[in-house]
Enzyme design. Structure first.
Site, PDB file in Angstrom:
ATOM      1  N   ASP A  35      18.354  67.636  46.339  1.00 38.85           N
ATOM      2  CA  ASP A  35      19.746  67.713  46.765  1.00 38.85           C
ATOM      3  C   ASP A  35      20.641  67.037  45.724  1.00 38.85           C
ATOM      4  O   ASP A  35      20.462  65.854  45.429  1.00 38.85           O
ATOM      5  CB  ASP A  35      19.881  67.012  48.131  1.00 38.85           C
ATOM      6  CG  ASP A  35      21.100  67.462  48.899  1.00 38.85           C
ATOM      7  OD1 ASP A  35      21.905  68.229  48.346  1.00 38.85           O
ATOM      8  OD2 ASP A  35      21.246  67.048  50.062  1.00 38.85           O
ATOM      9  N   ASP A  36      21.573  67.786  45.160  1.00 37.85           N
ATOM     10  CA  ASP A  36      22.526  67.243  44.173  1.00 37.85           C
ATOM     11  C   ASP A  36      21.850  66.796  42.875  1.00 37.85           C
ATOM     12  O   ASP A  36      22.347  65.894  42.199  1.00 37.85           O
ATOM     13  CB  ASP A  36      23.319  66.051  44.752  1.00 37.85           C
ATOM     14  CG  ASP A  36      24.320  66.456  45.823  1.00 37.85           C
ATOM     15  OD1 ASP A  36      24.220  67.585  46.334  1.00 37.85           O
ATOM     16  OD2 ASP A  36      25.194  65.633  46.147  1.00 37.85           O
ATOM     17  N   ASP A  96      20.151  72.346  44.746  1.00 36.06           N
ATOM     18  CA  ASP A  96      21.244  73.222  45.190  1.00 36.06           C
ATOM     19  C   ASP A  96      22.400  73.294  44.192  1.00 36.06           C
ATOM     20  O   ASP A  96      23.131  74.256  44.146  1.00 36.06           O
ATOM     21  CB  ASP A  96      21.729  72.861  46.599  1.00 36.06           C
ATOM     22  CG  ASP A  96      22.029  71.388  46.787  1.00 36.06           C
ATOM     23  OD1 ASP A  96      21.921  70.608  45.806  1.00 36.06           O
ATOM     24  OD2 ASP A  96      22.361  70.993  47.921  1.00 36.06           O
ATOM     25  N   HIS A  97      22.569  72.241  43.374  1.00 32.53           N
ATOM     26  CA  HIS A  97      23.603  72.205  42.322  1.00 32.53           C
ATOM     27  C   HIS A  97      23.480  70.869  41.629  1.00 32.53           C
ATOM     28  O   HIS A  97      22.595  70.077  41.962  1.00 32.53           O
ATOM     29  CB  HIS A  97      25.015  72.389  42.915  1.00 32.53           C
ATOM     30  CG  HIS A  97      25.248  71.523  44.097  1.00 32.53           C
ATOM     31  ND1 HIS A  97      25.456  70.179  43.990  1.00 32.53           N
ATOM     32  CD2 HIS A  97      25.222  71.796  45.422  1.00 32.53           C
ATOM     33  CE1 HIS A  97      25.574  69.665  45.186  1.00 32.53           C
ATOM     34  NE2 HIS A  97      25.417  70.615  46.090  1.00 32.53           N
ATOM     35  N   HIS A 105      21.500  74.419  54.965  1.00 31.23           N
ATOM     36  CA  HIS A 105      22.478  73.388  55.274  1.00 31.23           C
ATOM     37  C   HIS A 105      22.534  73.263  56.799  1.00 31.23           C
ATOM     38  O   HIS A 105      22.608  74.268  57.491  1.00 31.23           O
ATOM     39  CB  HIS A 105      23.852  73.741  54.714  1.00 31.23           C
ATOM     40  CG  HIS A 105      24.787  72.580  54.744  1.00 31.23           C
ATOM     41  ND1 HIS A 105      24.763  71.593  53.793  1.00 31.23           N
ATOM     42  CD2 HIS A 105      25.727  72.221  55.649  1.00 31.23           C
ATOM     43  CE1 HIS A 105      25.664  70.675  54.102  1.00 31.23           C
ATOM     44  NE2 HIS A 105      26.258  71.028  55.222  1.00 31.23           N
ATOM     45  N   CYS A 138      26.667  71.970  48.705  1.00 25.71           N
ATOM     46  CA  CYS A 138      25.394  72.252  49.384  1.00 25.71           C
ATOM     47  C   CYS A 138      25.378  73.522  50.226  1.00 25.71           C
ATOM     48  O   CYS A 138      24.556  74.401  50.006  1.00 25.71           O
ATOM     49  CB  CYS A 138      25.001  71.089  50.292  1.00 25.71           C
ATOM     50  SG  CYS A 138      24.928  69.503  49.461  1.00 25.71           S
TER      51      CYS A 138
END
Ligand SMILES: *[C@@H]1O[C@H](CO)[C@@H](O)[C@H](O)[C@H]1NC(C)=O
Ligand SMILES: *[C@@H]1O[C@H](CO)[C@@H](O)[C@H](O)[C@H]1NC(C)=O
Ligand SMILES: *[C@@H]1O[C@H](CO)[C@@H](O)[C@H](O)[C@H]1NC(C)=O
Ligand SMILES: *[C@@H]1O[C@H](CO)[C@@H](O)[C@H](O)[C@H]1NC(C)=O
Ligand SMILES: *[C@@H]1O[C@H](CO)[C@@H](O)[C@H](O)[C@H]1NC(C)=O
Ligand SMILES: *[C@@H]1O[C@H](CO)[C@@H](O)[C@H](O)[C@H]1NC(C)=O
Length: 554
Positions: free
Chosen positions: A35-36, A322-323, A128, A74
């Site tokens: 995540d992130d 996710d990014h 999400h 997200c």
């Protein structure tokens, strides 16, 4: 003007046909999502971050060096890559709608495996949570059993972070003594344990196990010992910690989520630029890196279990995020933008016998690497692919690698088509040292804004508040973004109503700090391009590619 914002997307894309060469059900899938996480990893040549377990996976995998998320937040990103549709097709730019209700009844990646006889399992943050997945992580459509959520996650935003005076706060920086935590554990420790428990049960039928780790997402609530890997005196600021002079306001994200944490609030930062004091910037970077190493250790535990259970010779492993997350570059923090630091992600794909030789009997493929040991094994970098790829490619790639029927490319529009992909399968390039395609490849991302000026809700506007959409195109050579007006009622982007533009030439400006859009536009006008150049984004791109050489000699 194009009637649908996504119409232009299909123009430059290529459709790869590939033979179905793998038998269905022969391989399991382990899909790990951080995540992130931007590619601050050893295997992506990051000089600081210690990630030996992911590096070990990479050394047996194909490593996509230029993989991009479709929207750097997200919910929209996860819905996009789990359905293989871009945000303009999922109609999700915020967290507040469920695609099956608001856009189309799209088949998801795990749903497709489930429909093809796989047991599909979700651990941690995969979809999400909340409205975006109908409060069920899309169960029962996507999963064979109800998804697992670690109980300790309910304490994630509570006042559990100890200040120097011993008082408890809800801080951004939150290194903890795990045995003092409620439930004496942390979400990603529980996630790893549950994933291992499920793997032990999965000896018979083919499985698709998705494991979504919560770190390095804020707050940096992590076991305190990981900070020791990153002495504060060794930390440096981002190479470009100032807001670039020629950055249009609409492109800037004011990182409001960080400001809400108690330790950041106490800094009395001004809105929207801050800046954050340098010593605190160094600490944010230190805690982010420590969170990556902590998450890496959990990945290592799961991969070790795969090996212990003799599953690594028949399991495809994919690792992504996710990014990304800006760590002070351009004076920005967090995601919420179209810059590489927010959109670029790691993408690592392992298939035994394809990306690495099949292990001989008794030979280990993965074993847990203790990041605290000084005598760290140096891993090779795996097969590198430098072409632009996108997270919408993950679904068709995994389906193809597992021998499932190939997905068709989506028509435009595709709201009524349940199963199709807006990406391309990358399966046929796995295991090749370098891959070049005849045409230049592109990755597309987009980001919505409520206004041309910076507001409290600029980071994450609700759908009804969106007025501007930044469509961004990344090639090997440049990043090009157009901010155009957007009508959230009809989901219409007006590509002739340009609010701002960004153009970065990466050979001269890899950090994307020198926006030459205005100079470029003037150069185009000089070339007599005025009548046509506002016609459509496609036109812009054609002018750019056709005129760039001339431009540099003007
Ligand atoms: C959506 O698709 C699923 C199967 O993929 C089906 O079970 C369900 O009935 C569909 N829902 C609607 C509203 O069409
Ligand atoms: C969403 O969840 C609700 C309540 O569980 C359920 O009634 C509804 O059918 C679900 N929506 C879809 C599209 O499946
Ligand atoms: C962590 O907390 C436990 C329980 O309070 C304590 O016994 C232990 O000494 C602490 N460890 C560290 C490194 O502070
Ligand atoms: C910190 O920097 C010093 C000096 O460059 C170096 O010797 C040391 O290995 C670094 N420590 C870590 C944990 O990276
Ligand atoms: C922030 O403002 C509060 C209240 O005005 C003040 O007490 C505090 O000292 C300030 N903190 C900093 C870091 O300037
Ligand atoms: C799109 O924007 C242009 C330029 O501002 C404007 O003339 C045109 O009317 C807009 N089109 C629509 C459908 O709003």
């Amino acid at each position: 003007m194009l009637s649908k914002a996504q119409a232009w997307l299909s123009v430059l894309l290529l459709h790869f046909m590939e033979p179905c060469i793998f038998a269905k059900g022969e391989f399991n899938v382990l899909f790990i999502i951080a995540d992130d996480l931007r590619p601050t990893l050893g295997c992506y040549s990051d000089p600081v971050v210690k990630s030996p377990n992911i590096d070990q996976l990479a050394s047996r995998s194909t490593v996509f060096y230029n993989a991009y998320a479709q929207q750097a937040v997200c919910g929209p990103s996860r819905t996009s890559f789990l359905t293989s549709r871009r945000p303009d097709t999922t109609k999700l730019y915020d967290f507040n709608s469920y695609w099956r209700v608001s856009a189309g009844n799209y088949t998801t990646l795990p749903q497709y495996f489930k429909a093809n006889g796989y047991t599909t399992l979700s651990v941690g943050k995969v979809f999400h949570p909340g409205i975006a997945s109908n409060h069920t992580d899309d169960y029962p459509y996507s999963w064979s059993v109800p998804p697992y959520h670690p109980p300790s996650f309910s304490y994630e935003k509570r006042k559990v972070c100890k200040n120097k005076d011993g008082t408890l706060h809800s801080n951004l920086l939150c290194p903890v003594n795990v045995s003092e935590m409620p439930l004496r554990t942390l979400p990603d420790l529980e996630n790893a344990e549950e994933a291992i428990r499920l793997l032990k049960q999965m000896k018979e039928s083919p499985f698709f196990l998705a494991v979504g780790f919560y770190k390095p997402h804020i707050p940096f609530r992590i076991p305190q010992e990981y900070l020791k890997l990153y002495p504060i005196e060794n930390m440096t600021l981002a190479p470009d910690p100032d807001v670039p002079k020629k950055l249009p306001d609409v492109a800037y994200n004011p990182w409001t989520d960080i400001r809400e944490r108690e330790d950041v609030k106490a800094l009395n930062l001004s809105f929207p630029y801050g800046p954050i004091p340098k010593d605190f910037q160094l600490r944010i970077r230190q805690h982010y890196f420590a969170s990556v190493s902590y998450m890496d250790a959990q990945v290592g535990r799961v991969l070790q279990a795969l090996d212990d259970l003799d599953l690594s010779k028949k399991t495809i492993v994919a690792f992504t995020s996710d990014h990304g997350w800006s760590l002070g570059e351009h004076g920005e923090w967090a995601k919420y933008s179209n810059f590489d630091v927010a959109t670029r992600v790691p993408l690592i794909v392992y298939k035994p016998g394809v990306t690495s030789p099949l292990p001989r009997p008794g030979e280990k493929t993965f074993s847990y690497v203790d990041v605290f040991e000084n005598t760290q094994e140096q891993f090779g970098k795996g097969y590198k692919v430098h072409s632009m790829v996108e997270l919408v490619d993950v679904f068709p790639t995994l389906a193809s690698m597992a021998g499932l029927p190939l997905l068709h490319h989506c028509p435009v529009p595709s709201f009524k088509v349940q199963l199709c992909t807006e990406g391309f399968s990358l399966a046929r390039i796995l295991g090749r040292q370098e891959w070049t395609i005849k045409h230049q490849s592109y990755a597309y991302s987009q980001y919505p804004r409520p206004s041309d000026t910076i507001q409290q809700n600029s980071d994450l506007p609700n759908l009804a508040d969106i007025r501007v959409m930044g469509y961004s195109l990344r090639s090997n050579d440049y990043r090009y973004t157009l901010w155009v007006s957007f009508d959230p009622v009809h989901f219409l982007a007006n590509l002739t109503d340009i609010h701002a533009g960004e153009l970065y030439i990466l050979s001269e400006d890899p950090g994307q700090d020198n926006n030459i859009f205005d100079e470029f536009t003037r150069a185009l006008l000089k070339l007599g391009a005025q009548p046509q150049w506002t016609e459509s984004l496609k036109q812009h791109l054609m002018y750019f590619t056709a005129s760039s050489k001339t431009k540099w000699t003007l």
